[in-house]
Design a protein around this motif. Structure first.
Motif, PDB file in Angstrom:
ATOM      1  N   SER A   1       0.731  -1.275  -0.021  1.00 26.34           N
ATOM      2  CA  SER A   1       0.073  -0.097   0.038  1.00 26.34           C
ATOM      3  C   SER A   1       0.914   1.435  -0.219  1.00 26.34           C
ATOM      4  N   ALA A   2       0.529   2.386  -0.614  1.00 30.23           N
ATOM      5  CA  ALA A   2       1.105   3.684  -0.917  1.00 30.23           C
ATOM      6  C   ALA A   2       0.192   4.636  -1.121  1.00 30.23           C
ATOM      7  N   VAL A   3       0.676   5.686  -0.885  1.00 36.07           N
ATOM      8  CA  VAL A   3      -0.262   6.936  -1.209  1.00 36.07           C
ATOM      9  C   VAL A   3       0.589   8.135  -1.883  1.00 36.07           C
ATOM     10  N   TYR A   4       0.351   8.292  -3.111  1.00 32.00           N
ATOM     11  CA  TYR A   4       1.082   9.283  -3.890  1.00 32.00           C
ATOM     12  C   TYR A   4       0.077  10.493  -4.220  1.00 32.00           C
ATOM     13  N   ARG A   5       1.035  11.602  -4.575  1.00 29.92           N
ATOM     14  CA  ARG A   5       0.260  12.953  -4.706  1.00 29.92           C
ATOM     15  C   ARG A   5       0.867  13.620  -5.706  1.00 29.92           C
ATOM     16  N   ALA A   6       0.143  14.495  -6.635  1.00 30.60           N
ATOM     17  CA  ALA A   6       0.624  15.146  -7.698  1.00 30.60           C
ATOM     18  C   ALA A   6       0.103  16.439  -7.810  1.00 30.60           C
ATOM     19  N   VAL A   7       0.839  17.454  -8.147  1.00 31.65           N
ATOM     20  CA  VAL A   7       0.135  18.880  -8.224  1.00 31.65           C
ATOM     21  C   VAL A   7       0.446  19.440  -9.500  1.00 31.65           C
ATOM     22  N   ASN A   8      -0.701  20.079 -10.164  1.00 27.90           N
ATOM     23  CA  ASN A   8      -0.601  20.618 -11.535  1.00 27.90           C
ATOM     24  C   ASN A   8      -1.193  22.117 -11.130  1.00 27.90           C
ATOM     25  N   GLY A   9      -0.481  23.155 -11.124  1.00 32.97           N
ATOM     26  CA  GLY A   9      -1.041  24.392 -10.638  1.00 32.97           C
ATOM     27  C   GLY A   9      -1.475  24.410  -9.281  1.00 32.97           C
ATOM     28  N   LYS A  10      -2.670  24.858  -9.170  1.00 29.91           N
ATOM     29  CA  LYS A  10      -3.584  24.801  -8.096  1.00 29.91           C
ATOM     30  C   LYS A  10      -4.288  23.510  -7.836  1.00 29.91           C
ATOM     31  N   ASP A  11      -4.235  22.598  -8.526  1.00 27.61           N
ATOM     32  CA  ASP A  11      -4.982  21.209  -8.571  1.00 27.61           C
ATOM     33  C   ASP A  11      -4.124  20.485  -8.031  1.00 27.61           C
ATOM     34  N   THR A  12      -4.841  19.485  -7.124  1.00 32.77           N
ATOM     35  CA  THR A  12      -4.100  18.448  -6.596  1.00 32.77           C
ATOM     36  C   THR A  12      -4.672  17.210  -6.635  1.00 32.77           C
ATOM     37  N   ALA A  13      -3.889  16.178  -6.858  1.00 32.85           N
ATOM     38  CA  ALA A  13      -4.411  14.745  -7.119  1.00 32.85           C
ATOM     39  C   ALA A  13      -3.966  13.623  -6.124  1.00 32.85           C
ATOM     40  N   VAL A  14      -4.666  13.119  -5.438  1.00 29.47           N
ATOM     41  CA  VAL A  14      -4.233  11.965  -4.401  1.00 29.47           C
ATOM     42  C   VAL A  14      -4.560  10.743  -4.899  1.00 29.47           C
ATOM     43  N   LEU A  15      -3.630   9.569  -4.889  1.00 31.05           N
ATOM     44  CA  LEU A  15      -3.869   8.400  -5.493  1.00 31.05           C
ATOM     45  C   LEU A  15      -3.478   7.295  -4.205  1.00 31.05           C
ATOM     46  N   ASP A  16      -4.323   6.615  -3.668  1.00 32.42           N
ATOM     47  CA  ASP A  16      -4.258   5.816  -2.406  1.00 32.42           C
ATOM     48  C   ASP A  16      -4.182   4.333  -3.099  1.00 32.42           C
ATOM     49  N   ILE A  17      -3.186   3.463  -3.391  1.00 31.10           N
ATOM     50  CA  ILE A  17      -3.250   2.252  -4.239  1.00 31.10           C
ATOM     51  C   ILE A  17      -2.709   1.148  -3.294  1.00 31.10           C
ATOM     52  N   HIS A  18      -3.105  -0.009  -3.537  1.00 31.49           N
ATOM     53  CA  HIS A  18      -2.676  -1.264  -3.072  1.00 31.49           C
ATOM     54  C   HIS A  18      -2.156  -1.872  -4.375  1.00 31.49           C
ATOM     55  N   ILE A  19      -0.845  -2.297  -4.580  1.00 34.42           N
ATOM     56  CA  ILE A  19      -0.237  -3.066  -5.621  1.00 34.42           C
ATOM     57  C   ILE A  19       0.129  -4.298  -5.278  1.00 34.42           C
ATOM     58  N   SER A  20       0.047  -5.421  -6.184  1.00 30.35           N
ATOM     59  CA  SER A  20       0.720  -6.615  -5.891  1.00 30.35           C
ATOM     60  C   SER A  20       1.550  -6.748  -7.457  1.00 30.35           C
ATOM     61  N   ASP A  21       2.057  -7.998  -7.323  1.00 28.98           N
ATOM     62  CA  ASP A  21       3.060  -8.071  -8.804  1.00 28.98           C
ATOM     63  C   ASP A  21       2.136  -8.069 -10.009  1.00 28.98           C
ATOM     64  N   LYS A  22       0.856  -8.293  -9.756  1.00 27.11           N
ATOM     65  CA  LYS A  22      -0.091  -8.520 -11.101  1.00 27.11           C
ATOM     66  C   LYS A  22      -1.034  -7.292 -11.116  1.00 27.11           C
ATOM     67  N   ARG A  23      -1.838  -6.973 -10.017  1.00 21.61           N
ATOM     68  CA  ARG A  23      -2.842  -6.063 -10.176  1.00 21.61           C
ATOM     69  C   ARG A  23      -2.768  -4.738  -9.062  1.00 21.61           C
ATOM     70  N   PHE A  24      -3.710  -3.835  -9.298  1.00 23.05           N
ATOM     71  CA  PHE A  24      -3.687  -2.848  -8.330  1.00 23.05           C
ATOM     72  C   PHE A  24      -5.145  -2.244  -8.285  1.00 23.05           C
ATOM     73  N   TYR A  25      -5.389  -1.774  -7.272  1.00 18.69           N
ATOM     74  CA  TYR A  25      -6.719  -1.130  -6.858  1.00 18.69           C
ATOM     75  C   TYR A  25      -6.497  -0.032  -5.814  1.00 18.69           C
ATOM     76  N   GLY A  26      -7.535   0.914  -5.724  1.00 18.14           N
ATOM     77  CA  GLY A  26      -7.468   2.112  -4.628  1.00 18.14           C
ATOM     78  C   GLY A  26      -8.512   3.027  -4.928  1.00 18.14           C
ATOM     79  N   ARG A  27      -8.197   4.233  -4.119  1.00 17.41           N
ATOM     80  CA  ARG A  27      -8.875   5.538  -4.563  1.00 17.41           C
ATOM     81  C   ARG A  27      -7.988   6.437  -5.083  1.00 17.41           C
ATOM     82  N   TYR A  28      -8.849   7.385  -5.774  1.00 13.17           N
ATOM     83  CA  TYR A  28      -8.117   8.304  -6.611  1.00 13.17           C
ATOM     84  C   TYR A  28      -9.254   9.729  -6.577  1.00 13.17           C
ATOM     85  N   GLU A  29      -8.398  10.736  -6.213  1.00 15.91           N
ATOM     86  CA  GLU A  29      -9.207  12.108  -6.154  1.00 15.91           C
ATOM     87  C   GLU A  29      -8.321  13.144  -6.463  1.00 15.91           C
ATOM     88  N   ILE A  30      -9.178  13.844  -7.568  1.00 15.56           N
ATOM     89  CA  ILE A  30      -8.636  15.093  -8.152  1.00 15.56           C
ATOM     90  C   ILE A  30      -9.479  16.121  -7.578  1.00 15.56           C
TER      91      ILE A  30
END
Length: 146
Positions: free
Chosen positions: A31-60
């Protein structure tokens, strides 16, 4: 005689239930949380990754406008996460779009591609490359949950 057959039945049932809940062969997810910023917009990606698949939440979060929020899921192919983003828009309607993220130097780069439909589901058009050079969001890991 009936007690022995009940005992055998219960023992068989116990073995069956125990073997179905065994964790052998199941994927382990990081499990990991990622963040990206584009100007004043922010995206957060909270994902769970295996060797083959991923799933999680994404908010912009769009500055002074609202946010898109939903679930991501898909497959891991080499250094690329490909799947879809099913979300509710800041306007209140549900949408589904394809998602491609390139893992590069401990970052996830959001890809842009031509979107078509296949069996009424949006997907990237095969044969048209996904562009990672002009990405709207480049995610950096901010929190490792493991």
């Amino acid at each position: 005689m009936i007690k022995v057959s009940k005992l055998i039945f219960l023992l068989s049932l116990f073995i069956l239930l125990f073997s179905c809940n065994s964790k052998e062969g199941k994927d382990t997810y990081r499990s990991a949380v990622y963040r990206a910023v584009n100007g004043k917009d922010t995206a957060v990606l909270d994902i769970h990754i295996s060797d083959k698949r991923f799933y999680g939440r994404y908010e912009i979060s769009y500055y002074e406008i609202g946010k898109d929020s939903g679930d991501v899921r898909g497959d891991l192919r080499g250094d690329t996460l490909r799947g879809d983003y099913h979300y509710i828009t800041s306007g209140g309607s549900w949408k589904r779009i394809p998602l491609a993220l390139l893992k590069k130097e401990k970052k996830l780069i959001l890809g842009n591609g031509v979107i078509g439909t296949y069996f009424n589901l949006p997907c990237f058009v095969p044969g048209v490359p996904i562009d990672y050079t002009k990405s709207e969001y480049v995610f950096e890991e901010i929190k490792n949950k493991n």
